[in-house]
Design a protein around this motif. Structure first.
Motif, short mmCIF file in Angstrom:
data_model
loop_
_atom_site.label_atom_id
_atom_site.label_comp_id
_atom_site.label_asym_id
_atom_site.label_seq_id
_atom_site.Cartn_x
_atom_site.Cartn_y
_atom_site.Cartn_z
N GLU A 15 0.83 -1.20 0.00
CA GLU A 15 0.00 0.00 0.00
C GLU A 15 0.86 1.26 0.00
O GLU A 15 0.55 2.25 -0.67
N PHE A 16 1.97 1.20 0.74
CA PHE A 16 2.87 2.36 0.78
C PHE A 16 3.51 2.61 -0.58
O PHE A 16 3.58 3.75 -1.04
N PHE A 17 3.99 1.56 -1.24
CA PHE A 17 4.58 1.73 -2.57
C PHE A 17 3.56 2.32 -3.55
O PHE A 17 3.91 3.16 -4.38
N ALA A 18 2.32 1.90 -3.42
CA ALA A 18 1.28 2.43 -4.31
C ALA A 18 1.03 3.92 -4.06
O ALA A 18 0.67 4.66 -4.98
N ALA A 19 1.24 4.35 -2.81
CA ALA A 19 0.97 5.74 -2.43
C ALA A 19 2.25 6.56 -2.24
O ALA A 19 2.21 7.66 -1.71
N GLN A 20 3.41 6.04 -2.66
CA GLN A 20 4.71 6.65 -2.35
C GLN A 20 4.81 8.11 -2.76
O GLN A 20 5.48 8.91 -2.10
N GLU A 21 4.16 8.48 -3.86
CA GLU A 21 4.26 9.85 -4.36
C GLU A 21 3.73 10.88 -3.36
O GLU A 21 4.10 12.05 -3.41
N HIS A 22 2.86 10.44 -2.46
CA HIS A 22 2.27 11.34 -1.48
C HIS A 22 3.04 11.36 -0.16
O HIS A 22 2.72 12.18 0.72
N TRP A 23 4.04 10.51 -0.03
CA TRP A 23 4.72 10.37 1.27
C TRP A 23 6.23 10.62 1.21
O TRP A 23 6.78 11.24 2.12
N GLN A 24 6.88 10.17 0.16
CA GLN A 24 8.34 10.21 0.15
C GLN A 24 8.89 11.55 -0.32
O GLN A 24 8.33 12.18 -1.22
N THR A 25 9.99 11.96 0.28
CA THR A 25 10.66 13.21 -0.05
C THR A 25 12.15 12.95 -0.23
O THR A 25 12.67 11.92 0.23
N PRO A 26 12.89 13.85 -0.89
CA PRO A 26 14.32 13.62 -1.13
C PRO A 26 15.12 13.60 0.17
O PRO A 26 14.84 14.35 1.11
N ALA A 27 16.13 12.73 0.21
CA ALA A 27 17.10 12.76 1.30
C ALA A 27 17.93 14.03 1.20
O ALA A 27 18.09 14.60 0.11
#
Length: 219
Positions: free
Chosen positions: A77-89
């Motif tokens: 579910e997280f991979f499917a929604a990654q665009e809304h959660w992940q940010t650059p290191a």
């Protein structure tokens, strides 16, 4: 490696210059911090008890360890929604853009290829348009297939010890750089081995890579 992964490799055309193969989660993109926030939004939590997910994800109400199937479903579910959660290191984008002026860069991300398009969009949104290969296969053979024994320097950046072991075995002359954004889990990470250079930040990774490229050119 299964066919879809190799097919993506066939489309890549490298220039006559050094190669950097770079992991994405915890290296280019924050993963554990946003994944923890995602879990809390789903009434779960990630406890920093050891360097693994299974066994450390618990139900927030009871503290019970989540079943492996539940962990797998949450990751999916997280991979499917990654665009809304992940940010650059920190410093990842600017460092890679600078390195990309002197070397070819290929992202090698360990995730189900069915989520590759979402990851591609996310990377492009933050300005990183370098080619990307998504595979759940061992990374060593992939890097070997990319580099092809060319008489040019190659560097591999990743946060996981067994990925470094795989690449070290398949591409013995590769510079191996460990880099991980989440400092809490980094402190629990297994020793990657004496061949691996441990960078504390992207600035240090940049110095290690450029020194390696210069050293290979002089030899």
């Amino acid at each position: 490696m299964n066919a879809p992964d190799f097919m993506s490799l066939e489309k890549l055309r490298l220039a006559d210059r050094p190669l950097i193969v770079c992991d994405v989660d915890e290296v280019v993109l924050e993963y554990l911090t946003p994944f923890t926030a995602f879990l809390r939004s789903r009434d779960h939590d990630l406890l920093p008890r050891s360097f693994r997910l299974h066994g450390n994800i618990v139900e927030r109400g009871t503290g019970s360890v989540a079943l492996d199937a539940v962990v797998d479903a949450l990751q999916e579910e997280f991979f499917a929604a990654q665009e809304h959660w992940q940010t650059p290191a920190a410093l990842a984008v600017e460092t890679l853009m600078a390195l990309g002026r002197d070397a070819d860069i290929v992202f090698l991300t360990a995730m189900p290829p069915r989520h590759a398009e979402a990851r591609r969009r996310l990377l492009q949104r933050i300005g990183l348009t370098f080619p990307m290969v998504a595979t759940e296969a061992a990374k060593g053979p992939v890097v070997h297939a990319l580099h092809g024994g060319r008489p040019l320097p190659v560097a591999f950046i990743d946060d996981i010890h067994y990925n470094h072991r795989s690449v070290g075995e398949s591409v013995p002359d590769a510079l191996l750089v460990r880099l991980m954004a989440n400092q809490v889990f980094l402190a629990m990470a297994p020793d990657p081995g004496e061949r691996v250079c441990c960078a504390t930040c992207w600035n240090e990774a940049d110095r290690l890579i450029r020194a390696h490229f210069q050293g290979v050119r002089r030899s």
